[in-house]
Structure formats: C-alpha cells, structure tokens
Design a protein around this motif. Structure first.
Motif, mmCIF file in Angstrom:
data_model
loop_
_atom_site.group_PDB
_atom_site.id
_atom_site.type_symbol
_atom_site.label_atom_id
_atom_site.label_comp_id
_atom_site.label_asym_id
_atom_site.label_seq_id
_atom_site.Cartn_x
_atom_site.Cartn_y
_atom_site.Cartn_z
ATOM 1 N N ALA A 168 -12.406 -13.988 28.360
ATOM 2 C CA ALA A 168 -12.982 -15.319 28.574
ATOM 3 C C ALA A 168 -11.890 -16.380 28.494
ATOM 4 O O ALA A 168 -11.891 -17.350 29.271
ATOM 5 C CB ALA A 168 -14.073 -15.590 27.547
ATOM 6 N N ARG A 211 -9.901 -16.521 31.639
ATOM 7 C CA ARG A 211 -10.741 -17.069 32.714
ATOM 8 C C ARG A 211 -10.801 -18.596 32.630
ATOM 9 O O ARG A 211 -10.780 -19.285 33.651
ATOM 10 C CB ARG A 211 -12.138 -16.470 32.597
ATOM 11 C CG ARG A 211 -12.924 -16.428 33.868
ATOM 12 C CD ARG A 211 -12.408 -15.411 34.846
ATOM 13 N NE ARG A 211 -13.299 -15.347 36.009
ATOM 14 C CZ ARG A 211 -13.016 -14.695 37.116
ATOM 15 N NH1 ARG A 211 -11.872 -14.051 37.232
ATOM 16 N NH2 ARG A 211 -13.857 -14.686 38.119
ATOM 17 N N ALA A 212 -10.868 -19.132 31.415
ATOM 18 C CA ALA A 212 -10.921 -20.588 31.260
ATOM 19 C C ALA A 212 -9.588 -21.234 31.596
ATOM 20 O O ALA A 212 -9.540 -22.351 32.111
ATOM 21 C CB ALA A 212 -11.334 -20.939 29.825
ATOM 22 N N ALA A 214 -10.731 -22.377 39.847
ATOM 23 C CA ALA A 214 -11.695 -21.979 38.823
ATOM 24 C C ALA A 214 -12.830 -22.986 38.827
ATOM 25 O O ALA A 214 -12.624 -24.178 39.091
ATOM 26 C CB ALA A 214 -11.026 -21.925 37.451
ATOM 27 N N ARG A 257 -16.726 -24.248 34.736
ATOM 28 C CA ARG A 257 -17.707 -23.659 33.818
ATOM 29 C C ARG A 257 -18.114 -22.308 34.402
ATOM 30 O O ARG A 257 -18.616 -22.252 35.529
ATOM 31 C CB ARG A 257 -18.954 -24.545 33.697
ATOM 32 C CG ARG A 257 -18.761 -25.801 32.885
ATOM 33 C CD ARG A 257 -20.096 -26.466 32.597
ATOM 34 N NE ARG A 257 -19.942 -27.644 31.781
ATOM 35 C CZ ARG A 257 -20.940 -28.234 31.116
ATOM 36 N NH1 ARG A 257 -22.162 -27.747 31.204
ATOM 37 N NH2 ARG A 257 -20.721 -29.302 30.392
ATOM 38 N N GLU A 258 -17.893 -21.253 33.651
ATOM 39 C CA GLU A 258 -18.204 -19.924 34.168
ATOM 40 C C GLU A 258 -18.845 -19.093 33.074
ATOM 41 O O GLU A 258 -18.433 -19.114 31.921
ATOM 42 C CB GLU A 258 -16.937 -19.236 34.670
ATOM 43 C CG GLU A 258 -17.216 -17.890 35.334
ATOM 44 C CD GLU A 258 -15.986 -17.289 35.994
ATOM 45 O OE1 GLU A 258 -16.134 -16.403 36.839
ATOM 46 O OE2 GLU A 258 -14.858 -17.723 35.641
ATOM 47 N N TYR A 259 -19.867 -18.338 33.475
ATOM 48 C CA TYR A 259 -20.530 -17.423 32.560
ATOM 49 C C TYR A 259 -20.319 -16.006 33.047
ATOM 50 O O TYR A 259 -20.668 -15.661 34.178
ATOM 51 C CB TYR A 259 -22.032 -17.716 32.454
ATOM 52 C CG TYR A 259 -22.645 -17.041 31.251
ATOM 53 C CD1 TYR A 259 -22.672 -17.679 30.021
ATOM 54 C CD2 TYR A 259 -23.156 -15.746 31.340
ATOM 55 C CE1 TYR A 259 -23.199 -17.045 28.896
ATOM 56 C CE2 TYR A 259 -23.688 -15.117 30.226
ATOM 57 C CZ TYR A 259 -23.707 -15.773 29.007
ATOM 58 O OH TYR A 259 -24.217 -15.151 27.896
ATOM 59 N N SER A 272 -12.131 -26.765 30.598
ATOM 60 C CA SER A 272 -12.746 -25.653 31.326
ATOM 61 C C SER A 272 -13.392 -24.722 30.315
ATOM 62 O O SER A 272 -12.800 -24.419 29.271
ATOM 63 C CB SER A 272 -11.688 -24.888 32.125
ATOM 64 O OG SER A 272 -11.145 -25.703 33.133
ATOM 65 N N ALA A 309 -15.480 -21.021 29.575
ATOM 66 C CA ALA A 309 -15.816 -19.673 30.033
ATOM 67 C C ALA A 309 -16.468 -18.944 28.872
ATOM 68 O O ALA A 309 -15.939 -18.940 27.757
ATOM 69 C CB ALA A 309 -14.588 -18.923 30.520
#
Length: 995
Positions: A679, A682-683, A793, A796-798, A962, A964
């Motif tokens: 995570a 990814r952020a 990116a 905000r990603e889940y 950001s 994640a």
C-alpha cells in the motif's frame, strides 16, 4: 555480592567457532540458569527466555508478551518499551512468542545502553504491573461503535486476524499442529481470533505467575562484557528477590502414529469465477528431538541436498511434475519445536492433486534412496551449509547464538550443543567417509519408514470471510441485546478508563526513572571505511576494500542503466529472478545450480534504484550481479560467474514458465502479510519517478505484470529477457567492488579484465545478430543517472483483498535533501513513529503497528499502518499527529532522545562485507564522507522550532496526500461512507487483487 557465593558453575566449554568460552551458571537462591558466551564481540546481547506452554488457543502467551512491557514496578509507565525505542542505540530490541517459549532479547554496542535495556526488560518480565486496562488494550476487549453496536478489538486480536487472512500463515500453523494432536503444539500460542475473546484476566494473571519465575528462566548473555558484571547485576536487580520454585508444567511427548493422516483447512479469498490452482498440499514428518544436535546437522544437510535450490532433486521433481506452480510455503526443516519437522509440497495446485503430490514425493524419495546421490551433490550441500555458518551475516551475532542455544537448552539439552558446528561437521564428514550411503539411509529411516506423517490441504473458501463476519455480527448483536444496564455500563466504564489511561501523559517522575544515554555518549564523528579506487579501462572503475572476511571473497558488479520502455520495466524483476535459474547451453538449470552450490556461496542478481544525492533529479539505476566465494575456491567460483555472463541463456521455455509461476505464487502469498509495504509503494508512486519505478518492479504493478506474463509465449519472452540482459550488462558502464583479503583481492582484480572482455565479446556477437538495436538511455551531464517521470496514480486507491484487517498508507510532498529542514524532517519521522502514531494508532486504535518515513532524497514523507482495524480513523490520526507536533513544542529532552537513537545507528558494528558494500553504494550515489558528516551534524543541531516548522509544512501538504488502503470489503464501505476524509479528494479507485 560475589558471584562465587551467589552462583554455581555447572559447566564450561571452549567454543572456537564463536571465538570464545561458554559457561553455564545456576543462581543458587532462585534456581535461574544463565549461559554466558564470552568473546571479543562489542555488540553485546542478552535474552530472558521462559518456557510458556499454552493449554488453549486464547493466545495467552502472546498477549502476556505484549502486556508485561506495559509498565512494571520500577517503571510505572504506559509503555517503557516505547520509551526505550525513543532513545536507545540498540541493534535489536523486541520480544517473540514461539509455540512453547517466550523470549525477550536485546542487543547494543554500548555497554551502558545494554544494561539500561536489561534493567527495563528484567523488571518488566519479573515485576510487571499487568493492569486490567492494558490486558484489554493488548489482548481483547468489547466496546461500542459510534453507531451503538458492540465490537471486539485489541492489538493481539487484530494482529492475529491479519495472520488468519494469509494462506501461507494458515498453512504454516496447520502443518506443525497436525503432527502434534496430543500435545500443547495443537494450540495456536499466538491466538486464534475466534478463541482469543475467551481468555479471562484471571487466567492471564495465573499464566504469568506460573511461568515468569527465575526457576523457569533461561538467561542468555553474549559478548565482551565480563560475566562478573552481568551476574552481579542480575542478582542485585532481579534474581536475589526470588526463592526457587517447581510449579511449572512439563510438555507431553507426542505418541507416534501407526499410519499417516490427512488434514484439510481453508483460507479466505475474495469471491471470483476461477479458484483453480489456489490450494496448497504439504506433507509433514515428525522426526526426532532437536537436542540431538549432530543428527539435526545431518538432517539440515539432507534437506539442503533434497530441497536446497530449484535444481535440488526433490524440488525439481515437484516443480517439473506440473502438479503445482511453486513449492509449498512450508518447506524444509523446522527446528523451533521440541522435535524437528520436515515438510515438502506444492502450492498453486488443486485439492484433487493431493494424492498425486503425495505419491510423487514418496516415489522420488524411494528412487533417491535406492539409486543414491552423486558425490558432487552431497559435497555441494556440505559446502553450502559450511559457507552459511562461516559467513558473517548482518545483524547481532548474539541473536544467532541465542537461536542455537535455545534449540537445545529449552528442552533439557546442553546450551553449548548447537555451538560446535565445525566439530560436528568434521564428525559428519568422517561418518560419510565410512558410510557413503549415510544420507540414503536417513531418507529411509526419517521419511519412507516413518508413519508419523500428515498431509495438510489448504484450499480457498470464497464464502469464509462473509460467513465468519456474519457469525461474529450475529453473536455480538445477540450479546448486545442481552446486556443488562449494569453490564452495558461496565463496558462503557472500562472503555472510558482505558481511553483515559491511554491519553493521559505519563507522570514525568516515572519517565525520569527510565535510564537513557545522553547525546554526549554518541560519537560526533562518522565511521569511515578505507578503500582504494582504481580504473579498469573503458569507463569501468574498481573499488577495493581490503578486509579480513573469515576466508570469504566478495565481488559486486554494478552496471549503470537508465530509462527503459514500459515493457522493459515490467521485465526487470523477472530478469533478476530468472538470471541464475534457466541454465546455460549444455548445462541444465539443475546442473548449473549444483555447480553454484559446489563452487560458490551464491550468485545473486537484482535491480537497485537510488536517487543520486549530487543531483536529486537523477536516479542511479544499477543492475547488480554479486558473487561470494570461499578464498580457497575463488577461481572456480569466478570462472563459473564468467561463464554465466558470457553464455546467459533464457531459451528453456518450460523452465521460464516455472519461474514465472513460482514468482507469481510468491507475490500472491506475500501481499497481505506485507500489506503496509505494498500500500505504501502504491501511495508513493505518483509523487516521484524513482518510487514509480520501484512500484513497477516490486509492487502491485509487478503482480499484475506477472499475471499477464504467465499467459504469454515463453519463447518470445526468453528472447526479450536475453536482449534486455545484454543491453544492461555493458562493461563500459560497470563499477566493480571487491571485499576480501588483500592477496586474494589482488588476484581477483587481475582476473577481472578477462570477465569484462568475455562480456564485451558476447554483446558484440549479439549485436551483430541484430539483438542490440539501441543503447540504454542514460541521460547527459556530469552526474550519472537518469530523470524518471512520476507514475500516474489516482490519489485515492483501494486494494481489495480478503483481509480481516487493513493496511493504510498516505504519501505527501516533503522536504528535499540539501534543504535547511531536511534533517528536521528525518527527526519528525522518528518522533512520530515512537510517539504519537504509536499512541493513536496502536495503543488507542488497536493496530499492530504504525510507521512514518522521511525520504528527503525523493522529497516525500509517508505513513503506513499494519494489521489495522480502522481506515478513516487512521488517516485522520496521521493528520492529527502532524498538527499536534506543530502545536506542542517538543521538549529538548525528548528531542535529544530522538537524536541519540538516530545517530546511534552509526554505532552498529558492521561485518567487513557490510562495510565494503555499503561504502561502495554510497560512493556510487555521491555520498562521500564529508556529506555524511555534514548530515550527522545537521541532525545533532535540529531545534524544537525546526520540528514545528516541518510538522506545519507536512500538515499543510496533507490536504494533497495520496492515499492507498489494502483491506477487505467492510473497510471499503467505511471509507466510501466518509465524505470528510483528509487527503486528496475524490472517490477511491478500486483495484481488485483477487486475493
């Protein structure tokens, strides 16, 4: 008080493998046993160890390991352990719960620091406060949600929910538990989340009273501090207050089975159409007591022969069968139990293949026992094990001694039994000379004729998470509805009492009782590593570190490269994984691996990306090829490396498919256990080009790449890998490092031009064939490296996976290296992870861990949590921690402790290998001694005002952070409901991982 009248000497041993003498003492009054290994190592270590035998799976030993460190008689603080983290120069400080023992070790290169830690740890284990509030914090508790529902939380409870979300962890537990159904090993000492809430405070207290007594203690001491100092300290501070006791439980022996047994269990996975090849099948054998140390050494070498690498005969047979995609996550010899366990199997398979895997394993073992092993295979395994023992590894040597000592001592054997490696190996070689079929006979005795064998099948269950969450919700709702007013009031009162205890600052007088080093105890000057720099011609440079390396020679090749196409970026990880695993023309991969074992201590290949500190816009990208070899065999090892680089080949398409599947299975099994890492990358990927490249090579993007590659044409893939390898390995763009004794380093340096010429010839031949159409772009200017654009990116990603807890990351712009506040940002990260984040996210929030990281070279700052029951609350805690740090000025005392801890890292003893390679990398990145000293001076000079400035800056930047999050569906719903979440605005982009 003289140790001569306080302790009895039970036995003493000369231990040449560890350059010292081991002595076993008995404290006459308390019955405690103390083993001291005295040598010239300045990195001293101690460990308090207790046999802790669980009678259920409530995790009582694990919860106690956490809670004894939450305040003690002499240090009545919320968390003395945290106080030590803030200001110690320790090289190890932790505690570990095993299935049958609990260990509290610490190491430090500074004498006073070690005794400070021993005083806090000793008081913790022998005189803990064990407050009910901290039992609820660390173990389990009921509390009401903002909506009025009941929920269960607790640090260990949440940690083990994460553990029970990982198929590899589930398999590991079930494999050894399956073999011991009649002993304590059938229980989970860490705790089963379904059972943890059954533990009462009274049972918890009784467990401490029963086991945490000096008569049940095994205390290990290591290093150059005289035994007399240790023994007097232990008697004065702890042991002298106790009388001997004999109230401890004794382990039962496991009766042997007359026939093998089969066990099956499941792991949670997100619902999806295709769940084929998602199971694991593992065969496990119960062997013999680990106190039989010579037999254990023989079993470890047999394991190396059978399973030591991808070309080992049993490993190869399993992979070549096509019955699974990778070896089982439980693989090899387990020696941390009373009796050794041998495990082997496959993952990435189907449950209906269990019988075929079992039959293949047994038939392969029968064939090997009948036909025998080639002498070269046996000799390679012997040398490999010898090399691992001789090599000076990173980390405190005392910790490796501790593991060897406890393996025998905890079960009634001699503490020195596992410390005579050379003597035991010589005896084994002598046995082999008299009985060449010794290992074949071991296969028959320990495996083929051993009916105490389990087959453990672990399969995916897409309904498990929903079913367990629904059952828990119904149970909590039932309990909520059945609460009478007094019970409801008790829960609310206990919650309020814990929150008050967590949020109230410790009494300053209690804080002052914790012993710390002062800033003046830490050297002002950096540690310098001497080296020689020589030209190799054609742009290559040679770095020489002439060091005594215990008979081992190290060679590092660092090939510069730059910007690649997206496809090539995706291939870099596969290239590193396949480089030594596909064989050479006329030499299959298993034959090549056998040669590596016989002639070297290992060849490793990987990609390293680092920002160049002379120009932060540039990334120095290095394709690393590393060789380690015994002095006496350096020419054999070096020539094997030359052959590898000169004949590198990826044309074995069947083997390439195997490697891809193995790498994919490894990543699939690793994502959830290391969710904070994935995570976090990814952020970060959208903020910096280097971090975007790291995520492509090692993050979730790589997982997605591997999933696609397993469907591709392996022949075409092999040609791409060859072209990429030869493009990267340009002898005109290489820097070489040699670490070892001067005479042999001289010989190796004279040999190097032949290696580079071989590589040059191979590239030219490949170029004539049209294989090298263009050069790798390296950029221009005086500073080596390339400018890499940030990745794209969503902000905000889940990352959706079947995880019972979450991993929450946030990344934001920060201060860059060379700017006035850069050192202050590094200190801010330390203050947060050892203070506010620990309190808000671990103590109050129930997560297992919370981290802050300053990366000034990339100009970013990041947060992450580990096994976290919350998401939105954690993200707010990140922002609130920055605000509090900006609002409340850090006291000079607290700031000095942070500086002691940070600057004290320089005191960690380095092996000659570590020192040589670290200096080599620093020089390639523009980090000279003047820059290092300047950075050290800047950390020492950081002021409270600068801490406030950085916290304010980061707090302002958090609005664009950001985010994640890796977690399950419940956490996703929580995030989507929250419209006031700090950080980047917008919806969370959903990435389904299929885990």
């Amino acid at each position: 008080m003289s140790s001569n009248t306080t302790y009895g000497v039970l036995q003493s041993w000369e231990l040449p493998d560890f350059r010292g003498t081991g002595t076993l003492y008995r404290h006459l009054k308390s019955g405690a046993q103390v083993f001291h290994l005295a040598n010239d190592d300045p990195e001293n270590m101690f460990a308090f160890s207790f046999a802790t035998l669980p009678e259920d799976s409530t995790g009582v030993a694990h919860i106690l390991e956490h809670t004894v460190l939450c305040g003690s008689r002499e240090f009545p603080l919320k968390d003395p352990f945290l106080q030590l983290l803030k200001g110690s120069v320790n090289t190890f400080l932790n505690a570990m719960t095993y299935p049958d023992k609990t260990v509290y070790p610490a190491a430090s290169p500074v004498r006073q620091d070690l005794f400070n830690m021993m005083k806090v740890y000793g008081d913790a284990v022998f005189h803990p406060l064990l407050k009910p509030e901290f039992f609820r914090q660390e173990g389990h508790r009921l509390q009401f949600t903002p909506q009025g529902d009941l929920e269960i939380t607790g640090i260990v409870y949440n940690e083990m929910k994460g553990n029970y979300s990982s198929p590899d962890s589930i398999a590991a537990e079930k494999c050894y538990q399956s073999l011991f159904p009649d002993t304590l090993y059938r229980h989970d000492s860490g705790g089963d989340p379904a059972v943890i809430p059954e533990l009462t405070f009274e049972e918890f207290e009784e467990f401490h009273r029963r086991y945490y007594h000096p008569s049940n203690a095994r205390i290990i001491l290591y290093g150059d501090i005289p035994a007399e100092e240790y023994l007097e300290f232990l008697d004065r501070e702890f042991l002298g207050a106790f009388q001997e006791s004999t109230t401890f439980l004794v382990q039962d022996e496991q009766p042997r089975w007359e026939a093998p047994r089969v066990f099956e269990t499941t792991y949670p996975v997100e619902p999806q159409e295709d769940l084929s090849r998602r199971s694991s099948v593992t065969l496990n054998w119960l062997l013999f007591p680990v106190t039989e140390t010579r037999r254990l050494l023989a079993a470890s070498i047999l394991t190396e022969i059978l399973l030591g690498n991808s070309g080992a005969p049993l490993t190869k047979a399993l992979i070549d069968s096509g019955l699974g995609q990778d070896v089982s996550p439980v693989f090899g010899l387990e020696t941390d139990l009373r009796e050794a366990v041998f495990s082997v199997g496959l993952r990435g398979t189907d449950t209906d293949q269990a019988q075929a895997i079992e039959e293949l394993t047994l038939s392969t073992l029968r064939d090997l026992a009948r036909k025998g092993f080639e002498p070269e295979l046996v000799e390679g395994a012997l040398r490999r094990v010898e090399f691992h023992h001789r090599e000076q590894k990173s980390g405190p040597s005392g910790m490796r001694v501790m593991n060897r000592v406890l393996r025998s001592w905890m079960y009634g054997g001699s503490p020195a039994a596992g410390l005579r490696f050379s003597e035991d190996l010589e005896a084994l070689r002598d046995r082999l000379s008299r009985d060449p079929r010794f290992f074949e006979a071991m296969i028959e005795e320990l495996l083929l004729d051993n009916t105490h064998r389990s087959t453990v099948i672990v399969r995916p269950d897409p309904d498990q998470t929903r079913r367990e969450e629904e059952a828990l919700r119904e149970e909590l709702a039932r309990r909520r509805d059945s609460l009478i007013e007094a019970e409801e009031e008790q829960i609310r009162r206990e919650t309020a009492d814990l929150e008050r205890l967590q949020t109230e600052p410790d009494d300053p007088r209690a804080v002052e009782t914790v012993p710390f080093l002062s800033l003046e105890d830490v050297p002002r000057e950096i540690r310098r590593t001497p080296f020689l720099l020589e030209p190799l011609g054609s742009g290559a440079s040679l770095y020489r570190h002439n060091e005594a390396t215990r008979g081992i020679l190290y060679l590092d090749l660092a090939f510069d490269f730059g910007r690649l196409s997206p496809r090539e970026e995706a291939l870099l990880n596969l290239l590193g994984g396949a480089f030594t695993e596909t064989g050479l023309p006329g030499l299959s991969f298993d034959q090549f691996n056998r040669q590596v074992n016989l002639k070297t201590g290992g060849i490793s290949v990987y990609v390293s990306n680092q920002t160049h500190l002379k120009d932060l816009s540039r990334v120095r990208r290095l394709f690393m090829v590393r060789l380690k070899v015994l002095d006496r065999a350096w020419q054999e090892g070096a020539e094997l490396l030359k052959r590898l680089l000169g004949e590198i080949d990826f044309s074995d398409s069947a083997r390439l498919v195997q490697i891809l599947e193995e790498m994919l299975q490894e990543m699939l099994g690793g994502v959830v256990p290391a969710g904070n890492y994935f995570a976090g990358l990814r952020a970060l990927r959208g903020l910096n080009g280097l971090l975007a490249a790291e995520e492509e090579i090692n993050g979730i993007s790589q997982l997605l790449h591997l999933r696609r590659m397993v469907q591709e044409d392996p022949d075409a893939l092999g040609r791409e890998l060859l072209a990429l390898a030869l493009r990267l390995m340009d002898p005109a763009r290489v820097n070489v490092n040699i670490t070892g004794s001067k005479p042999l380093a001289d010989e190796l340096s004279r040999w190097l031009p032949s290696l580079l010429e071989t590589l040059r010839s191979r590239r030219e031949a490949f170029s004539r064939e049209g294989g090298l159409e263009e050069e790798v772009f390296l950029g221009e200017g005086d500073v080596p490296g390339v400018i890499l654009p940030p990745g794209t990116a969503p902000g905000r990603e889940y990352l959706l996976a079947s995880a019972g807890v979450s991993y929450v990351a946030a990344a934001l712009r920060g201060v860059s290296f060379g700017e006035p506040l850069a050192a202050a940002q590094d200190v801010v990260a330390h203050l947060l992870r050892t203070g506010l984040l620990w309190e808000k996210i671990r103590m109050q929030g129930g997560a297992y861990g919370a981290f802050a990281q300053s990366r000034t070279a990339e100009g970013v700052f990041s947060f992450a949590s580990y096994r976290d029951p919350h998401c939105a609350r954690t993200i707010r805690a990140y922002q609130e921690s920055l605000r509090e740090l900006a609002r409340e000025e850090v006291s000079p005392g607290v700031l000095d402790l942070a500086k002691v801890s940070m600057l004290g890292r320089e005191l960690r003893p380095l092996t000659p290998r570590e020192a040589g390679f670290m200096n080599f990398r620093r020089r390639l990145l523009g980090v000279d001694d003047e820059l290092r000293q300047m950075t050290r001076d800047q950390v020492r000079a950081v002021s409270p005002g600068e801490i406030r400035q950085v916290a304010e800056l980061l707090g302002e930047n958090f609005s664009e952070a950001s985010l994640a999050v890796l977690g399950g569906k419940a956490a996703l719903k929580e995030l989507r409901r929250d419209e006031t979440l700090p950080g980047r605005t917008g919806e969370f982009v959903l990435t389904e991982l299929g885990l």
